[in-house]
Design an enzyme around this catalytic site. Structure first.
Site, mmCIF file in Angstrom:
data_model
loop_
_atom_site.group_PDB
_atom_site.id
_atom_site.type_symbol
_atom_site.label_atom_id
_atom_site.label_comp_id
_atom_site.label_asym_id
_atom_site.label_seq_id
_atom_site.Cartn_x
_atom_site.Cartn_y
_atom_site.Cartn_z
ATOM 1 N N ASP A 278 35.450 44.450 65.092
ATOM 2 C CA ASP A 278 35.021 45.350 64.027
ATOM 3 C C ASP A 278 33.676 45.954 64.458
ATOM 4 O OD1 ASP A 278 35.222 45.032 60.392
ATOM 5 O OD2 ASP A 278 34.651 46.709 61.668
ATOM 6 N N GLU A 474 32.678 48.042 51.186
ATOM 7 C CA GLU A 474 32.196 46.833 51.849
ATOM 8 C C GLU A 474 31.111 46.128 51.025
ATOM 9 O OE1 GLU A 474 32.999 49.086 56.067
ATOM 10 O OE2 GLU A 474 32.004 47.151 56.131
HETATM 11 C C1 GLC Z 1 33.985 48.861 59.077
HETATM 12 C C2 GLC Z 1 35.072 47.978 58.480
HETATM 13 C C3 GLC Z 1 36.425 48.138 59.137
HETATM 14 C C4 GLC Z 1 36.575 49.557 59.670
HETATM 15 C C5 GLC Z 1 35.558 49.755 60.771
HETATM 16 C C6 GLC Z 1 35.575 51.177 61.330
HETATM 17 O O1 GLC Z 1 32.777 48.172 59.139
HETATM 18 O O2 GLC Z 1 34.778 46.590 58.395
HETATM 19 O O3 GLC Z 1 37.409 47.829 58.156
HETATM 20 O O4 GLC Z 1 37.884 49.730 60.189
HETATM 21 O O5 GLC Z 1 34.228 49.430 60.361
HETATM 22 O O6 GLC Z 1 35.105 52.077 60.363
#
Ligand code: GLC
Length: 602
Positions: A278, A474
């Site tokens: 991530d 988030e």
């Molecule tokens: C974010 C999220 C993830 C996402 C990634 C790219 O922090 O946790 O779900 O796909 O970054 O945006």
């Protein structure tokens, strides 16, 4: 078609292609394939010179005028650079990734579907597959091939800011839906398929107090039963990629968890695709970035989402290999998986983005696509109260419409729409309808008065008051008491961390947004029966709002097609939604159980 993807990953002809290409790659080319940068920090020349395997758009990171043609042109340039053959370069096509988690919602004019929490309430797996197929076409219309979806989180504490990305608190529903969504994304005919990504591995929805990127303090049995189980369905469906979770399991970060990433996911579950980290998830493993990189690679992460510091990442990984801290076998395993996915998806056989059949497809944001989204809105609504049969409303009745979320397409779409944290107002959700616009279409005599001040002026038969949350994503959506540990993306998570500003400290709507109860009461005081419509990313404590309203509808985050709400309020369709999450009352008690939902006949 499902066995196509799983079988293709293992097919002898694919493995021969992979082996042949791998044998010709040098260390720089191998490490390049393991590297994903963010578009704002990567040029096509960088892709060419560093052999990058992937580029992504973070939420709201958009090219040009943010129209499909701008996206196609952008990825066409990246793809061309990845295929350059000068100076003995090996042409390996790039994968471009986006968060198309409820439609390709970075892009102007996209069809925005209800977030997963509403789809979980709709209880219609066939609809999930149709939504995925439409989403795939709207991703391909922009020349992109990979979406970081579906989310397989099983949210167990609705204080979590990502609850709305979860289909249900019930792993059985999550697994059933995830499999259909993967099928809709990956198995469509006519090259209308994209690469899916099951996320976040594993236990992201089970953290203590619902703290985002926090710690899931659960037994191995509970982890298996609740959080791993849906991945078995997605892997059986042939999901090609899995994203590691920023959370921890019993105190150990998933990004550095060799047992979870390698022994369980790749060993026990037999996952044959690749694991992507991530956003800067590697950082969290150690204050020293070089050490963190070593830990994450050796744990089993294959591709690294290192948006801005991808060059530093490459440097550290190369030196780890050269001094033996990361074995070449681990590098080869990661690159083999990445190449297998690219071959299995047919990326080597597809023309450049600008020449692909679905690029710039006129179906993007079309009425046909929006009708699927409007159907999903209708089916996702859950009727919690209908005193005196106030619903369905009569189109000819005198209707007052109020509430801060009545005429706000941005709020009804929620996070990961236009921008990472979502947007406010109607302007940026092009082509959609607010809930108010849908009501006005159904009942032209309706009057909008956001704070309800007009209630005394119009002799109204009923009022619709649209209340709830504004968008978040988030950790910024967490309900968290001040000081509880949370994270700033990219922060070092070893012990205490910088706290992201949470959404609030209570699930009680009347505390979070007192304006909503005030509006309901202003109108009810005039003797007008109120239909409350809650736009939110989770169940909230609404005891007081429930008491003041004659009817109460949970609308979740319906997306761009707000008119779907009127379709049910005026009786064109009955309610079919059932709660996918138990509904909290005062702390610790449940007001409505999972599965609850009334129809117009009770
Ligand atoms: C974010 C999220 C993830 C996402 C990634 C790219 O922090 O946790 O779900 O796909 O970054 O945006």
């Amino acid at each position: 078609m499902t066995e196509t993807m799983t079988a293709r990953l293992d097919a002898p002809e694919i493995q021969q292609e992979v082996d042949s290409l791998l044998a010709r790659m040098n260390l720089d080319q191998k490490i390049g394939q393991m590297t994903q940068g963010e578009r704002a920090f990567v040029s096509p020349e960088d892709v060419r010179d560093y052999h990058l395997g992937s580029v992504l758009s973070g939420g709201g990171s958009c090219p040009g005028d943010n129209l499909p043609a701008d996206w196609v042109a952008m990825n066409d340039a990246y793809w061309a650079a990845s295929m350059a053959e000068e100076d003995d370069r090996l042409p390996i096509p790039l994968l471009y990734g986006v968060d198309a988690i409820h439609g390709n919602t970075n892009v102007r004019g996209a069809t925005v579907f209800p977030h997963n929490i509403g789809l979980g309430a709709a209880r219609d797996p066939d609809l999930l597959e149709r939504i995925a197929q439409v989403t795939a076409r709207e991703i391909l219309a922009t020349g992109v091939e990979w979406t970081f979806a579906p989310t397989l989180a099983v949210a167990r504490d609705v204080r979590w800011g990502r609850t709305y990305e979860s289909y249900s608190e019930d792993p059985g529903i999550v697994g059933a839906y995830a499999a259909r969504f993967v099928a809709g994304l990956q198995d469509a005919p006519d090259e209308a398929d994209v690469v899916a990504c099951a996320k976040h591995w594993v236990g992201d929805g089970g953290t203590f107090a619902g703290i985002d990127q926090g710690d899931a303090n659960v037994s191995r049995e509970e982890l298996e039963r609740t959080h791993i189980a849906p991945y078995r369905d997605a892997i059986a469906e042939g999901v090609l990629t899995v994203m590691a979770s920023l959370s921890s399991w019993n105190g150990k970060k998933c990004h550095g968890h060799r047992v979870l990433l390698t022994d369980v996911l790749k060993g026990e579950l037999g996952f044959r695709g690749f694991v992507v980290s991530d956003w800067d998830g590697t950082d969290q493993l150690d204050p020293d970035y070089a050490t963190a990189v070593e830990l994450a690679v050796n744990a089993g992460v294959d591709m690294f989402m290192v948006p801005d510091k991808w060059k530093e990442f490459i440097g550290h990984l190369k030196s780890h290999v050269q001094r033996g801290a990361v074995p070449m076998e681990r590098i080869d395993d990661a690159v083999r998986r990445i190449l297998a996915v690219k071959f299995a998806y047919g990326l080597f056989d597809r023309p450049r983005p600008a020449e692909r059949p679905w690029s710039n497809d006129p179906g993007f944001g079309s009425r046909e696509h929006r009708d699927v989204a409007r159907e999903a809105v209708r089916k996702s609504l859950v009727l919690l109260k209908n005193e005196g049969g106030v619903l369905p409303l009569d189109r000819a009745a005198r209707i007052l419409v109020a509430g801060k979320n009545a005429d706000d397409r941005g709020h009804q779409c929620g996070g990961f729409t236009v921008a990472w944290q979502g947007t406010t107002g109607n302007a940026q959700i092009e082509g959609g309808t607010s809930i108010w616009e849908g009501i006005r279409e159904a009942s032209p005599g309706a009057v909008l008065s956001v704070d309800g001040a007009e209630a005394g002026a119009g002799d109204f038969d009923a009022a619709i008051v649209v209340i709830g949350e504004r968008p978040y994503a988030e950790g910024m959506g967490d309900i968290r008491s001040a000081g509880a540990t949370a994270v700033a993306p990219g922060s070092q998570i070893v012990l205490e961390t910088a706290n992201l500003e949470p959404y609030g400290s209570t699930l009680e709507l009347a505390e979070l947004h007192p304006e909503d109860l005030a509006t309901i009461r202003t109108i009810a005081a005039e003797g007008i029966p109120v239909v409350a419509v809650l736009v939110s990313g989770r169940p909230l404590v609404v005891n007081r709002e429930l008491e003041s309203a004659a009817a109460f509808v949970a609308a979740w985050l319906p997306g761009s097609e707000g008119a779907g709400v009127a379709d049910v309020l005026f009786g064109d369709h009955d309610f079919q939604g059932k709660l996918a999450f138990s509904w909290p009352g005062s702390p610790g008690d449940t007001v409505f159980p999972r599965g609850f939902g009334l129809t117009l006949s009770g």
